[in-house]
Design an enzyme around this catalytic site. Structure first.
Site, PDB file in Angstrom:
ATOM      1  N   GLY A   1      36.739 -12.705  31.555  1.00  0.00           N
ATOM      2  CA  GLY A   1      36.776 -11.313  31.443  1.00  0.00           C
ATOM      3  C   GLY A   1      38.040 -11.121  30.981  1.00  0.00           C
TER       4      GLY A   1
ATOM      5  N   HIS B   1      23.661  -0.144  23.951  1.00  0.00           N
ATOM      6  CA  HIS B   1      24.805  -0.726  22.489  1.00  0.00           C
ATOM      7  C   HIS B   1      24.359  -0.131  21.343  1.00  0.00           C
ATOM      8  CE1 HIS B   1      25.505  -3.349  26.187  1.00  0.00           C
ATOM      9  NE2 HIS B   1      23.783  -4.172  26.098  1.00  0.00           N
TER      10      HIS B   1
ATOM     11  N   TYR C   1      38.457  -1.904  26.255  1.00  0.00           N
ATOM     12  CA  TYR C   1      38.105  -3.134  27.443  1.00  0.00           C
ATOM     13  C   TYR C   1      39.337  -3.472  27.723  1.00  0.00           C
ATOM     14  CZ  TYR C   1      37.184  -7.273  29.795  1.00  0.00           C
ATOM     15  OH  TYR C   1      36.812  -7.915  30.462  1.00  0.00           O
TER      16      TYR C   1
END
Length: 233
Positions: free
Chosen positions: A197, A60, A145
């Site tokens: 999600g 990260h 994403y």
């Protein structure tokens, strides 16, 4: 090396694509052992160094703190960015779910900390822009994403090319289906807060005033950047 938002899901997709595996294998293994986190004390750098090439490593860290091999183009980087409104909601739920963090503040307080760059790993706005500056580098694959939900087949094809693995048309179609199955499993898992999600998660928790404030901060900090996000599909 995998970096940033959505990495839990991305690491499994990358493992499937790179190893030619299937979702059932993922369920039987500790994926974090297959993709150790670079900056975590466990399993540690000594064990990571002993992994056989090609190694899959998760991180990260901001771009500037990654190993020099990545800056020099000697290793490949897959970066995933998520729209920041959904990200802050998911990050808040993650903080509340961990016993080690046990965050008990309100979402409004957490969101304010996010906008003021007061959470772990520093400023999201700097983090994502720093990688975006390198998105055209040959050894960097910058993913969003939301595209994993909008056009998974294209993302899998990008990963196949970037990782240098070989699939014929039928194998590629099977792999896309496996990745769809994996995403469905991850996003509908009973252990997760409902819908964590999905894209557009922020609309269920942001108030009008919070959204206006967030948009203002976003414009101030991202105004000169040509990176765009889908905030709902």
């Amino acid at each position: 090396c995998l970096v940033h938002a959505g990495t839990g899901l991305l690491q499994e997709v990358v493992y499937l694509v790179s190893q030619g595996a299937d979702p059932d294998e993922i369920g039987l293994m500790n994926i974090d052992e297959q993709l150790p986190v670079l900056e975590y004390p466990q399993p540690g750098l000594d064990i990571i160094k002993e992994l056989t090439s090609p190694r899959l490593i998760k991180s990260h860290l901001p771009y500037r703190f990654l190993p020099s091999d990545l800056h020099n183009g000697n290793s490949k980087v897959i970066y995933m960015a998520r729209n920041p409104k959904d990200l802050v909601v998911s990050y808040y739920q993650f903080h509340r779910s961990l016993r080690t963090m046990s965050y008990r503040g309100t979402f409004q307080e957490f969101c304010r900390r996010f906008m003021n760059d007061k959470l772990g790993y520093g400023s999201w706005f700097e983090h994502v822009q720093e990688f975006w500056e390198h998105h055209m580098d040959a050894n960097v694959l910058f993913l969003k994403y939301e595209d994993m939900h909008k056009d998974l087949a294209t993302m899998v094809e990008q990963l196949v090319r970037f990782l240098g693995v070989s699939y014929d048309k039928a194998q590629l179609e099977t792999m896309v289906e496996h990745c769809h199955q994996l995403i469905d499993q991850c996003c509908n898992a009973e252990a997760l807060p409902v819908g964590r999600g999905r894209v557009g998660l922020w609309k269920d928790i942001f108030t009008v005033s919070m959204n206006e404030k967030f948009d203002l901060v976003y414009k101030q900090k991202m105004g000169k950047c040509d990176l765009t996000f889908d905030f709902y599909l």
